[in-house]
Scaffold this active site. Structure first.
Site, PDB file in Angstrom:
ATOM      1  N   GLY A 187       0.832  -1.223  -0.011  1.00 40.79           N
ATOM      2  CA  GLY A 187      -0.109   0.081   0.078  1.00 40.79           C
ATOM      3  C   GLY A 187       0.686   1.399   0.116  1.00 40.79           C
ATOM      4  O   GLY A 187       0.485   2.099  -0.679  1.00 40.79           O
TER       5      GLY A 187
ATOM      6  N   LEU B 219      -5.591  -5.294  -4.514  1.00 41.70           N
ATOM      7  CA  LEU B 219      -5.801  -4.334  -5.502  1.00 41.70           C
ATOM      8  C   LEU B 219      -6.718  -2.851  -5.182  1.00 41.70           C
ATOM      9  O   LEU B 219      -6.586  -1.966  -5.702  1.00 41.70           O
ATOM     10  CB  LEU B 219      -6.526  -4.937  -6.485  1.00 41.70           C
ATOM     11  CG  LEU B 219      -5.908  -6.132  -7.211  1.00 41.70           C
ATOM     12  CD1 LEU B 219      -6.470  -6.620  -8.200  1.00 41.70           C
ATOM     13  CD2 LEU B 219      -4.306  -5.895  -7.701  1.00 41.70           C
TER      14      LEU B 219
ATOM     15  N   ASP C 254       4.005  -3.491   6.813  1.00 39.56           N
ATOM     16  CA  ASP C 254       3.013  -3.268   7.484  1.00 39.56           C
ATOM     17  C   ASP C 254       2.950  -4.393   8.853  1.00 39.56           C
ATOM     18  O   ASP C 254       1.868  -4.729   9.342  1.00 39.56           O
ATOM     19  CB  ASP C 254       1.705  -3.652   6.684  1.00 39.56           C
ATOM     20  CG  ASP C 254       1.953  -5.208   6.163  1.00 39.56           C
ATOM     21  OD1 ASP C 254       2.946  -5.988   6.401  1.00 39.56           O
ATOM     22  OD2 ASP C 254       0.863  -5.566   5.677  1.00 39.56           O
ATOM     23  N   ASN C 255       4.181  -4.513   9.281  1.00 37.52           N
ATOM     24  CA  ASN C 255       4.171  -5.320  10.386  1.00 37.52           C
ATOM     25  C   ASN C 255       5.509  -4.839  11.373  1.00 37.52           C
ATOM     26  O   ASN C 255       6.396  -4.666  10.678  1.00 37.52           O
ATOM     27  CB  ASN C 255       4.294  -6.824  10.161  1.00 37.52           C
ATOM     28  CG  ASN C 255       5.710  -7.174   9.277  1.00 37.52           C
ATOM     29  OD1 ASN C 255       6.707  -7.790   9.993  1.00 37.52           O
ATOM     30  ND2 ASN C 255       5.518  -7.151   8.304  1.00 37.52           N
TER      31      ASN C 255
ATOM     32  N   CYS D 120      -3.563  -4.373   9.271  1.00 38.62           N
ATOM     33  CA  CYS D 120      -4.700  -3.912   8.312  1.00 38.62           C
ATOM     34  C   CYS D 120      -5.586  -4.761   7.632  1.00 38.62           C
ATOM     35  O   CYS D 120      -6.768  -4.739   7.231  1.00 38.62           O
ATOM     36  CB  CYS D 120      -3.852  -3.065   6.991  1.00 38.62           C
ATOM     37  SG  CYS D 120      -3.001  -1.532   7.455  1.00 38.62           S
TER      38      CYS D 120
ATOM     39  N   CYS E   2     -10.753 -17.450  14.189  1.00 40.45           N
ATOM     40  CA  CYS E   2     -10.339 -16.204  13.582  1.00 40.45           C
ATOM     41  C   CYS E   2     -10.015 -16.131  12.247  1.00 40.45           C
ATOM     42  O   CYS E   2     -10.548 -17.069  11.533  1.00 40.45           O
ATOM     43  CB  CYS E   2      -9.208 -15.495  14.282  1.00 40.45           C
ATOM     44  SG  CYS E   2      -7.436 -16.177  14.226  1.00 40.45           S
TER      45      CYS E   2
END
Length: 398
Positions: free
Chosen positions: A50, A80, A139-140, A204, A356
């Site tokens: 992203g 996407l 993102d981590n 996210c 989960c």
């Protein structure tokens, strides 16, 4: 304060380059000399997702001569919505290959180096060491600390960004600037001294993110990179830019480095190494724990044929259930289990099966329930994704 240019000028621009970059050349802060610096710059972007997507596109358009792309993942359809490097035809391809094609479509003359690897303490220095600047679009938390610690060791400045839902942060870190400079050292650990426990902060993939927000933040990150290369303007060193997109409000938080903080000399000696060499987003791999039994999706389907014998508990957030849910599951989000507020509503007279998205949060919830005195607790291996793959492919993945 403005910093000295990060990169020495490269060769003289060709006539074609003068035309291509004419709008840059008209800027007094860039000019011909600045564009030659951009052409000589070597920038590594970690993560072609992203944030990495707009960063890579704008670095390519700006004429950054060598662009490194680090990513070990493949393009998925869920990417996407925000990862504008990739299109429908790229689903299933390696992200580094799709990103390289997108960058070269802007300027075939650029030198694009792909690193299709998962960064670990054993490999990160070798991957990042050949660049002038690193941009972290991951993102981590494990990878963010791994990358920043390596940048500190190597003396490389880093542009960092983070997005979640409608909120974002951007900063520039330089934990080990040149000794002759007047730059005050600052690094990620001055902002967040230690990584949070795995699974304690939603990703996210769990909480969502506005796609257009990635474009806003990635553009800011690319601008910071260009400023550092050129030595113009006031970079985000010692400042964290914070965006509340719902309120359309930017704010700024001052950040001061700890002068007594030691440089990370070995990626295997700190809390990053404790997260294992196989640095992975928290929702991807469940921790192994023999004390908490796991059942397969097909075994769960068989149990659901006689559902009175157990309670199926979905520990995801309600918005996730709106996307896909296992029939018969009751919603009890993880937070209520961890803080104890949901325990009174859970049955103790029959077995509990938790699930989960992929198995991480259900394992965490199960261990918490065991500690609270619940005896018969198990969880679904692979989570709802395994249910979709093995039991009901008509349902959506996310």
């Amino acid at each position: 304060m403005s910093l000295p240019p990060l990169v020495a000028p490269g060769p003289a621009l060709t006539a074609a380059e003068v035309e291509r970059y004419s709008r840059h050349l008209l800027l007094p802060q860039v000019g011909v000399l600045g564009q030659r610096r951009l052409r000589a710059a070597r920038v590594c972007v970690v993560g072609a997702g992203g944030l990495g997507a707009p960063v890579l596109l704008y670095l390519a358009a700006a004429g950054v001569g060598r662009i490194g792309i680090v990513d070990f993942d493949d393009v998925e359809v869920t990417n996407l919505q925000r990862q504008i490097l990739h299109g429908q035809a790229d689903v299933g391809r390696a992200k580094v290959d799709s990103a390289r094609d997108a960058v070269l479509a802007i300027d075939p003359a650029l030198d694009v180096v792909v690193h299709p690897v998962r960064l670990t303490p054993a490999t990160v220095d070798a991957v990042l060491g050949g660049y002038d600047l690193v941009i972290d679009g991951t993102d981590n938390f494990p990878t963010r600390y791994l990358v920043n610690d390596a940048c500190v060791r190597l003396g490389i400045p880093e542009v960092w960004g983070s997005v979640f839902r409608f909120d974002a942060q951007v900063a520039v870190f330089w934990g080990r600037p040149p000794a002759a400079s007047a730059i005050a050292p600052v690094q990620l650990r001055d902002l967040f001294p230690a990584a949070p426990p795995a699974g304690s902060v939603p990703s996210c993939a769990e909480g969502g993110v506005l796609g257009a927000l990635c474009g806003q933040v990635g553009s800011v990150m690319a601008t910071e990179a260009v400023k550092l290369i050129l030595g113009v303007g006031e970079p985000l060193l010692g400042r964290v830019l914070v965006l509340d997109a719902l309120a359309s409000r930017w704010s700024e938080v001052p950040l001061r480095g700890d002068p007594g903080r030691e440089w990370p000399t070995d990626g295997r000696t700190d809390d990053v190494a404790a997260m294992s060499d196989d640095v992975t987003p928290a929702d991807d791999v469940a921790p192994a724990d023999a004390a908490l039994p796991a059942i397969s999706a097909r075994e769960l389907a068989a149990l659901l044929a006689a559902p009175d014998g157990f309670a199926l508990i979905d520990v995801r957030e309600p918005a996730e259930r709106d996307i896909v849910a296992i029939p018969g599951a009751r919603s009890v989000p993880l937070g209520g289990i961890l803080d104890g507020s949901a325990l009174a509503g859970l049955p103790r007279d029959r077995p509990l099966v938790l699930h989960c998205k992929s198995g991480v949060r259900s394992a965490q919830a199960g261990l918490a329930l065991r500690a609270a005195g619940f005896g018969d607790v198990s969880h679904l291996a692979g989570g709802v994704l395994a249910w979709v793959d093995d039991v009901d492919p008509s349902l959506a993945r996310y």
